[in-house]
Design a protein around this motif. Structure first.
Motif, PDB file in Angstrom:
ATOM      1  N   LYS A 225      66.043  54.866  30.328  1.00 51.79           N
ATOM      2  CA  LYS A 225      65.165  55.025  30.051  1.00 51.79           C
ATOM      3  C   LYS A 225      64.416  56.231  29.671  1.00 51.79           C
ATOM      4  N   ASP A 226      64.829  57.615  30.228  1.00 47.26           N
ATOM      5  CA  ASP A 226      64.659  58.772  29.918  1.00 47.26           C
ATOM      6  C   ASP A 226      65.225  59.665  29.649  1.00 47.26           C
ATOM      7  N   THR A 227      66.245  59.306  29.009  1.00 51.22           N
ATOM      8  CA  THR A 227      67.910  59.956  28.232  1.00 51.22           C
ATOM      9  C   THR A 227      67.621  60.338  26.794  1.00 51.22           C
ATOM     10  N   PRO A 228      67.646  61.677  26.777  1.00 50.37           N
ATOM     11  CA  PRO A 228      66.918  62.589  25.529  1.00 50.37           C
ATOM     12  C   PRO A 228      67.066  61.459  24.316  1.00 50.37           C
ATOM     13  N   ARG A 229      66.757  61.428  23.145  1.00 44.92           N
ATOM     14  CA  ARG A 229      67.267  60.891  22.067  1.00 44.92           C
ATOM     15  C   ARG A 229      66.655  61.470  20.630  1.00 44.92           C
ATOM     16  N   GLU A 230      67.611  61.834  20.100  1.00 46.00           N
ATOM     17  CA  GLU A 230      67.765  62.397  19.198  1.00 46.00           C
ATOM     18  C   GLU A 230      67.489  62.096  17.817  1.00 46.00           C
TER      19      GLU A 230
ATOM     20  N   THR B  74      62.305  60.073  24.328  1.00 41.55           N
ATOM     21  CA  THR B  74      63.219  59.500  25.171  1.00 41.55           C
ATOM     22  C   THR B  74      63.923  58.334  24.830  1.00 41.55           C
ATOM     23  N   TYR B  75      65.024  57.648  24.985  1.00 37.59           N
ATOM     24  CA  TYR B  75      65.508  56.512  24.047  1.00 37.59           C
ATOM     25  C   TYR B  75      64.225  55.591  24.333  1.00 37.59           C
ATOM     26  N   LEU B  76      63.622  55.246  26.010  1.00 35.07           N
ATOM     27  CA  LEU B  76      62.577  54.184  25.708  1.00 35.07           C
ATOM     28  C   LEU B  76      61.902  54.379  24.502  1.00 35.07           C
ATOM     29  N   ASP B  77      61.077  55.839  24.689  1.00 33.38           N
ATOM     30  CA  ASP B  77      60.412  55.644  23.512  1.00 33.38           C
ATOM     31  C   ASP B  77      60.939  55.842  21.836  1.00 33.38           C
ATOM     32  N   TYR B  78      62.113  55.513  21.991  1.00 34.18           N
ATOM     33  CA  TYR B  78      63.036  55.822  21.029  1.00 34.18           C
ATOM     34  C   TYR B  78      62.910  54.159  20.710  1.00 34.18           C
TER      35      TYR B  78
ATOM     36  N   TRP C 246      70.728  57.403   9.396  1.00 33.21           N
ATOM     37  CA  TRP C 246      70.166  58.089  11.119  1.00 33.21           C
ATOM     38  C   TRP C 246      70.519  56.385  11.798  1.00 33.21           C
ATOM     39  N   GLY C 247      71.479  56.256  12.163  1.00 29.12           N
ATOM     40  CA  GLY C 247      71.144  55.248  13.379  1.00 29.12           C
ATOM     41  C   GLY C 247      72.737  54.892  13.770  1.00 29.12           C
ATOM     42  N   SER C 248      73.012  54.378  14.662  1.00 30.20           N
ATOM     43  CA  SER C 248      74.187  53.890  15.530  1.00 30.20           C
ATOM     44  C   SER C 248      74.819  53.191  14.251  1.00 30.20           C
TER      45      SER C 248
END
Length: 291
Positions: free
Chosen positions: A66-71, A78-82, A241-243
């Motif tokens: 959840k709190d992992t930074p995501r570019e 954060t990954y959650l905000d993404y 962009w995107g996985s």
């Protein structure tokens, strides 16, 4: 047990046209306009369905992520905000449902948590797709079974015992099973396509293939092995962009996939040996000794 499953106006099973699902997933990158463009791509190629993913990010996002930074294209978050940034809600899904109806396309989604099942029920989704990551979420699977809707179960990243437990929870009525390997992109040595007839024999329900390989060959081989469903991720451009974009098909690739699936299913025939009309002229010209 259902040897044929109906989704919308499409019957799915052996002897029926291969049901081709264009997996949009999150390749819309949070843009409903992009999602509608991808629906157009799927419809123009001749797919019968498009599929999305639905999450309640606060529930479905693992705590350690959840709190992992995501570019992202919108900056670092954060990954959650993404996850919230790219998630569609009621307004977007209402647009998607209306657009698919106008195009004559089936639509459904993979719920990643139980509130998302309720959300999709409120949108009157035609069916449910269970992502490979959710095979062991038996509580959610039981909730999906209660809807009475058709269910498509992907089996990637799972043991056969885990698949057995999922099938027991879902029941065999209105169930479709997809062989999958959840490697992105998928190398040929991990495709294991002989699992398709194995799953057919084990469960006796319509069986298909969900692919993540970069090309078409493995998906086409799946049809030759008896897959009656093929699901592939699609994108407008694999460099977006995107996985999931790199393991997705661009519009021309999707066009070729559907074209070649239709050729293969026609060419498979019925397995009854006969002399075809086109053989009559060579027969009279070349065979010296009659029966």
């Amino acid at each position: 047990m259902s040897e044929v499953v109906t989704i919308g106006s499409n019957q799915i099973g052996q002897g029926r046209p291969v049901y081709v699902i264009a997996e949009i997933g999150l390749n819309h990158n949070g843009s409903v306009e992009t999602a509608l463009q991808l629906i157009d791509v799927a419809a123009n190629a001749g797919c019968q369905a498009v599929k999305f993913q639905k999450r309640t990010p606060a529930i479905s996002t693992p705590e350690h992520m959840k709190d992992t930074p995501r570019e992202t294209p919108w900056g670092t978050m954060t990954y959650l905000d993404y996850r919230y940034k790219v998630e569609f809600e009621k307004e977007e899904y209402d647009q998607i449902a209306a657009y698919c109806h106008a195009k004559g396309m089936d639509w459904f989604a993979s719920p990643w948590d139980e509130p998302s099942v309720d959300f999709l029920e409120d949108r009157d989704a035609m069916a449910y797709k269970i992502a490979s990551a959710s095979v062991t979420d038996l509580s959610m699977l039981a909730k999906i079974r209660e809807t009475g809707k058709p269910v498509i179960l992907s089996t990637g990243m799972s043991t056969i015992e885990q698949v057995d437990a999922a099938v027991e929870t879902l029941g065999l009525d209105n169930l479709i099973i997809l062989h999958a390997t959840s490697t992105y992109p998928l190398p040929p040595e991990e495709a294991n396509l002989r699992m398709i007839p194995t799953l057919m024999e084990r469960y006796g329900v319509p069986t298909g293939y969900s692919g993540h390989e970069p090309g078409l060959q493995i998906s086409l081989a799946a049809v030759a092995l008896g897959a009656c469903v093929v699901e592939r991720h699609i994108t407008l451009d694999r460099t977006m962009w995107g996985s999931d974009h790199a393991a997705s098909l661009e519009p021309q690739g999707l066009d070729h996939l559907v074209r070649d699936i239709r050729i293969i299913e026609t060419g498979l025939g019925d397995g009854v040996k006969r002399v075809f009309p086109g053989e009559q002229a060579p027969l009279s010209k070349l065979r010296r000794v009659g029966a």
